[in-house]
Write a protein that holds these residues in place. Structure first.
Motif, PDB file in Angstrom:
ATOM      1  N   GLY A 286       0.804  -1.218   0.000  1.00  0.00           N
ATOM      2  CA  GLY A 286       0.000   0.000   0.000  1.00  0.00           C
ATOM      3  C   GLY A 286       0.828   1.255   0.000  1.00  0.00           C
ATOM      4  N   THR A 287       0.136   2.367   0.220  1.00  0.00           N
ATOM      5  CA  THR A 287       0.751   3.688   0.246  1.00  0.00           C
ATOM      6  C   THR A 287       0.759   4.210   1.665  1.00  0.00           C
ATOM      7  N   ALA A 288       1.932   4.460   2.195  1.00  0.00           N
ATOM      8  CA  ALA A 288       2.068   5.001   3.554  1.00  0.00           C
ATOM      9  C   ALA A 288       2.082   6.523   3.475  1.00  0.00           C
ATOM     10  N   ARG A 289       1.378   7.147   4.403  1.00  0.00           N
ATOM     11  CA  ARG A 289       1.311   8.609   4.446  1.00  0.00           C
ATOM     12  C   ARG A 289       1.583   9.090   5.861  1.00  0.00           C
ATOM     13  N   GLN A 290       2.191  10.243   5.977  1.00  0.00           N
ATOM     14  CA  GLN A 290       2.440  10.808   7.301  1.00  0.00           C
ATOM     15  C   GLN A 290       1.139  11.264   7.932  1.00  0.00           C
ATOM     16  N   VAL A 291       1.028  11.031   9.229  1.00  0.00           N
ATOM     17  CA  VAL A 291      -0.126  11.494   9.995  1.00  0.00           C
ATOM     18  C   VAL A 291       0.219  12.874  10.543  1.00  0.00           C
ATOM     19  N   THR A 292      -0.570  13.865  10.170  1.00  0.00           N
ATOM     20  CA  THR A 292      -0.301  15.236  10.609  1.00  0.00           C
ATOM     21  C   THR A 292      -1.372  15.761  11.565  1.00  0.00           C
ATOM     22  N   GLU A 293      -2.561  15.173  11.541  1.00  0.00           N
ATOM     23  CA  GLU A 293      -3.620  15.626  12.426  1.00  0.00           C
ATOM     24  C   GLU A 293      -3.264  15.227  13.854  1.00  0.00           C
TER      25      GLU A 293
ATOM     26  N   ALA B  17      -1.699  11.501  18.242  1.00  0.00           N
ATOM     27  CA  ALA B  17      -1.629  11.147  19.660  1.00  0.00           C
ATOM     28  C   ALA B  17      -2.234   9.772  19.908  1.00  0.00           C
ATOM     29  N   ALA B  18      -3.361   9.481  19.247  1.00  0.00           N
ATOM     30  CA  ALA B  18      -4.002   8.176  19.413  1.00  0.00           C
ATOM     31  C   ALA B  18      -3.117   7.073  18.841  1.00  0.00           C
ATOM     32  N   ALA B  19      -2.446   7.362  17.720  1.00  0.00           N
ATOM     33  CA  ALA B  19      -1.563   6.368  17.105  1.00  0.00           C
ATOM     34  C   ALA B  19      -0.380   6.060  18.012  1.00  0.00           C
ATOM     35  N   LEU B  20       0.199   7.078  18.644  1.00  0.00           N
ATOM     36  CA  LEU B  20       1.340   6.863  19.529  1.00  0.00           C
ATOM     37  C   LEU B  20       0.924   6.049  20.755  1.00  0.00           C
ATOM     38  N   ASP B  21      -0.267   6.316  21.289  1.00  0.00           N
ATOM     39  CA  ASP B  21      -0.773   5.490  22.393  1.00  0.00           C
ATOM     40  C   ASP B  21      -0.947   4.042  21.936  1.00  0.00           C
TER      41      ASP B  21
ATOM     42  N   VAL C 219       4.723   9.801  12.441  1.00  0.00           N
ATOM     43  CA  VAL C 219       3.910   8.594  12.379  1.00  0.00           C
ATOM     44  C   VAL C 219       3.446   8.385  10.947  1.00  0.00           C
ATOM     45  N   LEU C 220       3.539   7.130  10.474  1.00  0.00           N
ATOM     46  CA  LEU C 220       3.032   6.755   9.159  1.00  0.00           C
ATOM     47  C   LEU C 220       1.750   5.956   9.314  1.00  0.00           C
TER      48      LEU C 220
END
Length: 221
Positions: free
Chosen positions: A116-123, A128-132, A159-160
């Motif tokens: 797939g295509t990985a994209r940076q999370v900027t929101e 924050a939810a992804a890091l948790d 975060v990707l």
């Protein structure tokens, strides 16, 4: 994404060998992903393949991986339009399959491959939810039992996001596939099981003795 019970197979997710071992059911794919936390992330940089080990977390039908803002895949995903083409793999080894012949030795395993295509999370809320989720993927319950990242730490972390769309699992179970003419040979044949185990938690130097081992670590063992 449509709410179906299985991922649709594609040319890239159908294996060329042992197709009967492939699985696309959400339950199978998600269970394999949820049991692990280390993946290998492959991409192409300057015309050459690169594969990096990193941590991941699954949230629904989406994977997150993280790293330094200066790391290659994170930087490339932020610069590329519309993102970075990647292949992410997760593998668990469940047993060493020892046949009477060297040719038929094998491994019992469970694996997942995601294209797939990985994209940076900027929101900020999603990041924050992804890091948790990344913390809890490794040690469930740990995110709520540690200080969250501050502004400086967040600025140094990227975060990707990789949606689970083109994905498949592959599983091998059972014993060796000895040839009938080899069954009388005087060599041991069978499976040596492999499992992951955790040791006794070792407290950090200077830890207040009144701070006991949390229940989630006891459960992990």
């Amino acid at each position: 994404m449509p709410d179906t019970a299985a991922y649709e197979s594609t040319e890239r997710t159908v294996p060329t060998r042992n197709r009967e071992r492939a699985a696309y059911d959400h339950a199978v794919v998600h269970a394999i992903l949820d049991e692990g936390y280390v993946c290998h992330l492959g991409f192409v940089r300057d015309g050459a393949p690169v594969v990096l080990p990193t941590l991941y977390a699954r949230v629904g039908r989406r994977l997150y991986v993280h790293g330094s803002t200066g790391s290659r895949p994170l930087r490339m995903a932020g610069e590329a339009d519309p993102g970075l083409q990647v292949c992410l793999t997760v593998t668990h080894v469940d047993g060493l399959v020892l046949a009477r012949s060297a040719f038929h030795h094998s491994i019992n395993y469970r694996s997942v491959v995601v294209h797939g295509t990985a994209r940076q999370v900027t929101e900020q809320a999603e990041r924050a939810a992804a890091l948790d989720a990344l913390v809890d993927q490794v040690v469930p319950g740990r995110a709520q039992d540690s200080r969250p990242a501050d502004a400086k730490e967040l600025a140094a972390t990227a975060v990707l996001r990789l949606d689970l769309e083109e994905v498949s699992a592959k599983v091998r179970t059972g014993g060796p596939n000895d040839d009938p003419e080899d069954e009388s040979l005087p060599y041991w044949s069978g499976v040596l099981p492999v499992s992951r185990a955790y040791g006794t938690p070792v407290p950090a130097e200077g830890l207040d003795p009144s701070v006991g081992v949390p229940d989630y670590l006891t459960a992990a063992r």
